[in-house]
Design an enzyme around this catalytic site. Structure first.
Site, PDB file in Angstrom:
ATOM      1  N   GLU A  65     -16.708 -14.901  45.592  1.00 26.41           N
ATOM      2  CA  GLU A  65     -17.315 -16.142  44.734  1.00 26.41           C
ATOM      3  C   GLU A  65     -16.230 -16.713  43.806  1.00 26.41           C
ATOM      4  O   GLU A  65     -16.042 -17.857  43.444  1.00 26.41           O
ATOM      5  CB  GLU A  65     -18.495 -15.717  43.889  1.00 26.41           C
ATOM      6  CG  GLU A  65     -19.142 -16.938  43.029  1.00 26.41           C
ATOM      7  CD  GLU A  65     -20.302 -16.499  42.335  1.00 26.41           C
ATOM      8  OE1 GLU A  65     -20.798 -16.970  41.519  1.00 26.41           O
ATOM      9  OE2 GLU A  65     -21.182 -15.787  43.077  1.00 26.41           O
ATOM     10  N   ASP A  66     -15.497 -15.793  43.102  1.00 33.65           N
ATOM     11  CA  ASP A  66     -14.509 -16.032  42.165  1.00 33.65           C
ATOM     12  C   ASP A  66     -13.222 -15.780  42.283  1.00 33.65           C
ATOM     13  O   ASP A  66     -12.193 -15.933  41.384  1.00 33.65           O
ATOM     14  CB  ASP A  66     -14.820 -14.936  40.835  1.00 33.65           C
ATOM     15  CG  ASP A  66     -16.219 -15.017  40.252  1.00 33.65           C
ATOM     16  OD1 ASP A  66     -16.524 -16.394  40.567  1.00 33.65           O
ATOM     17  OD2 ASP A  66     -16.592 -14.451  39.490  1.00 33.65           O
TER      18      ASP A  66
END
Length: 204
Positions: free
Chosen positions: A85-86
């Site tokens: 996600e990051d």
């Protein structure tokens, strides 16, 4: 409300895991997961300015000290839960290093990017992601519940508007996930979140 903020470094976490007689092979897997998380997250920080690894270790601490999880694939997924996600990491990259089970758990707890622009689009995408988690396997729900505990246990350090929004989101979407787990683990998570809700009841 029990807090999980002791494992701020891998050295501390490793010592605690050894004291709990975690198998040497499992400890090696977690060591590799921490190294991979460090590599992928790089210089990222938490909103407080603390190294991002602290959040990942808190999530691990919740699982081990709180929910009494010993499954190394769940624990590794907890350490790696934000890398897709990051960061630039992909599910395929996670699978190549840690196998299909860990990769699948990370995939389940990865929020997809919003398809539109603006705050409303982001919030709609977040709500859709949280609703989808109802269909996730119990192991993925377990990782998500621990992740959210790390984030909400110090909710009072965040701006007031964020506190109210995050409190409502947690009560609406996360507490039902805890209640969906039918075993002792689910009872522990449900009990913790109920204690947390009472602690922050002024936000409701």
């Amino acid at each position: 409300m029990e807090m999980f903020t002791d494992w701020r470094t891998w050295e501390r976490a490793r010592a605690e895991l050894q004291a709990r007689s975690l198998a040497a092979g499992d400890l090696e897997v977690l060591e590799r997961a921490v190294a991979a998380a460090r590599r992928w997250h790089g210089s990222q920080q938490r909103p407080s300015g603390a190294p991002y690894l602290e959040h990942l270790l808190e999530t691990l601490e919740v699982l081990v000290r709180g929910a009494q999880v010993t499954d190394v694939e769940i624990l590794a997924a907890a350490v790696l839960h934000d890398v897709v996600e990051d960061t630039e990491a992909t599910v395929s990259a996670v699978e190549a290093e840690f196998g299909p089970v860990v990769a699948e758990l990370v995939d389940w707890v990865t929020a997809p990017p919003a398809t539109g622009r603006g705050r409303q689009a982001k919030r709609a995408a977040k709500a859709a992601y949280l609703r989808r988690l109802r269909e996730a396997p119990p192991e993925a729900i377990t990782v998500k519940l621990a992740d959210r505990i790390s984030n909400v246990q110090t909710l009072d350090r965040m701006p007031p508007d964020f506190q109210r929004r995050y409190y409502a989101e947690t009560v609406t979407y996360i507490l039902p996930l805890a209640q969906s787990l039918p075993d002792a683990r689910g009872r522990w998570f449900t009990g913790w979140y109920e204690s947390w809700r009472r602690h922050f009841a002024h936000l409701g």
